[in-house]
Design a protein around this motif. Structure first.
Motif, PDB file in Angstrom:
ATOM      1  N   TYR A 223       6.413  -5.943   7.753  1.00  0.00           N
ATOM      2  CA  TYR A 223       5.768  -5.091   8.741  1.00  0.00           C
ATOM      3  C   TYR A 223       4.660  -4.215   8.160  1.00  0.00           C
ATOM      4  O   TYR A 223       3.634  -4.001   8.807  1.00  0.00           O
ATOM      5  N   ALA A 224       4.871  -3.662   6.974  1.00  0.00           N
ATOM      6  CA  ALA A 224       3.921  -2.679   6.436  1.00  0.00           C
ATOM      7  C   ALA A 224       4.082  -2.560   4.926  1.00  0.00           C
ATOM      8  O   ALA A 224       4.947  -3.209   4.321  1.00  0.00           O
ATOM      9  N   ALA A 225       3.226  -1.737   4.336  1.00  0.00           N
ATOM     10  CA  ALA A 225       3.265  -1.533   2.887  1.00  0.00           C
ATOM     11  C   ALA A 225       2.760  -0.141   2.564  1.00  0.00           C
ATOM     12  O   ALA A 225       1.927   0.412   3.275  1.00  0.00           O
ATOM     13  N   VAL A 226       3.271   0.444   1.486  1.00  0.00           N
ATOM     14  CA  VAL A 226       2.727   1.701   0.988  1.00  0.00           C
ATOM     15  C   VAL A 226       2.112   1.555  -0.391  1.00  0.00           C
ATOM     16  O   VAL A 226       1.465   2.475  -0.871  1.00  0.00           O
ATOM     17  N   ASN A 227       2.314   0.421  -1.033  1.00  0.00           N
ATOM     18  CA  ASN A 227       1.720   0.238  -2.353  1.00  0.00           C
ATOM     19  C   ASN A 227       0.328  -0.373  -2.268  1.00  0.00           C
ATOM     20  O   ASN A 227      -0.355  -0.509  -3.260  1.00  0.00           O
ATOM     21  N   ARG A 228      -0.098  -0.697  -1.051  1.00  0.00           N
ATOM     22  CA  ARG A 228      -1.427  -1.270  -0.858  1.00  0.00           C
ATOM     23  C   ARG A 228      -2.077  -0.582   0.327  1.00  0.00           C
ATOM     24  O   ARG A 228      -1.657   0.487   0.726  1.00  0.00           O
ATOM     25  N   THR A 229      -3.075  -1.215   0.934  1.00  0.00           N
ATOM     26  CA  THR A 229      -3.805  -0.460   1.949  1.00  0.00           C
ATOM     27  C   THR A 229      -3.964  -1.161   3.281  1.00  0.00           C
ATOM     28  O   THR A 229      -4.338  -0.525   4.250  1.00  0.00           O
TER      29      THR A 229
END
Length: 324
Positions: A92-98
């Motif tokens: 669904y999503a990521a915080v280590n990328r953008t």
């Protein structure tokens, strides 16, 4: 455990057994009288807790000595180990990328700061009790978007390559995180965090709908937060407004905020849903009161859209965008 050494025999066996079980945390989550009838659910809870207890290798001078490798019933007999790690990305999503293109494939979850516990008991007394893995590991398990940025607990049946291990269970252990959430107005983040033991620092990362932004001012540019009147004079930007979900995460409880996440929904209109050409469009311009123009009416591939409920052309919908 040796029943005779531990006093689990004789007239006081019941009291001594309960005391030992309590010391070993076998009664965690069990709130009934110890003399009450044990039903199936209660028995399952006690057995589950017992799986987490380190095995006894031998006795020396009347003291129980555990194995050096901190083995438990779960690890020794079933090959199941406990891991902890920070969820950096899932489908669904990521915080280590953008961006949305950097999210994970379906059925995968990327963890960082992975610790593999030789014992499933976190507070083992034998050394550290865990192996710390460098880098990231992508596990074969689907996780919800709500776990992004948080430290989770995972049970795995190990293989030679840890990433290929069979994942048996995943859950959020709140004791491993310090999290504060609100969907109300926040005038100042420092005031909001008072009493939590948390503070933002130079390493804190900021995300709006899981798209990375440089700082709180950059977040405001996307969220269009209200401007609050300063008591002394002038104005200042508030840190949240009603309806926007703000989540602040310290995922190792060191007092430093790791992630500040804002999640905003747009109330808009589904203007086209073309099943033949596999695209959807939303309202172009906010010409209707209280509605938001979304994506400038450009087409969006249906593969990039998840409908929580069925929707048809003309319907008013709440839209969440993940990853920018």
């Amino acid at each position: 455990y040796d029943a005779s050494i531990e006093g689990l025999t004789g007239a006081s066996w019941s009291f001594n057994t309960s005391a030992l079980a309590s010391r070993l945390n076998i009664f965690d989550g069990y709130t009934k009288d110890l003399q009450a009838v044990l039903n199936r659910d209660d028995a399952a809870l006690l057995i589950y807790n017992a799986l987490d207890i380190e095995l006894i290798q031998k006795y020396e001078d009347g003291y129980a000595i555990e194995f050096n490798d901190s083995r438990t019933v779960l690890s020794f007999y079933y090959g199941v180990y406990k891991l902890t790690g920070v969820v950096l990305s899932n489908q669904y999503a990521a915080v280590n990328r953008t961006g949305i293109d950097d999210t994970n494939v379906d059925g995968k979850t990327l963890l960082g700061n992975v610790r593999e516990y030789a014992s499933t008991t976190l507070n083992t007394t034998n050394g550290q009790g865990y192996i710390e893995h460098e880098g990231t590991i992508n596990f074969n398990v689907e996780t919800p978007v709500e776990l992004i940025g948080k430290t989770i607990m995972m049970y795995v049946r190990k293989t030679t390559i840890l990433a290929n291990s069979q994942v048996l269970g995943v859950y959020l252990d709140e004791s491993l995180n310090n999290i504060k959430e609100t969907d109300a107005r926040v005038s100042d983040m420092s005031d909001f965090l008072k009493g939590t033991g948390m503070a933002v620092d130079a390493d804190t990362e900021y995300y709006v709908n899981y798209g990375k932004v440089a700082d709180r001012d950059a977040a405001n540019d996307k969220l269009k937060l209200n401007i609050a009147k300063n008591v002394v004079g002038g104005t200042n930007i508030i840190d949240n407004k009603y309806g926007v979900e703000l989540t602040i995460i310290d995922n190792d409880k060191d007092g430093n905020v790791d992630y500040v996440l804002w999640l905003q929904e747009d109330l808009t209109q589904l203007t086209a849903k073309n099943t033949n050409k596999d695209y959807v469009t939303f309202l172009a311009d906010p010409y209707k009161p209280d509605l938001t123009g979304y994506n400038r009416a450009r087409t969006i591939d249906t593969d990039d859209v998840v409908f929580v409920d069925e929707a048809k052309e003309g319907d008013l919908v709440l839209v969440r965008t993940y990853g920018g």
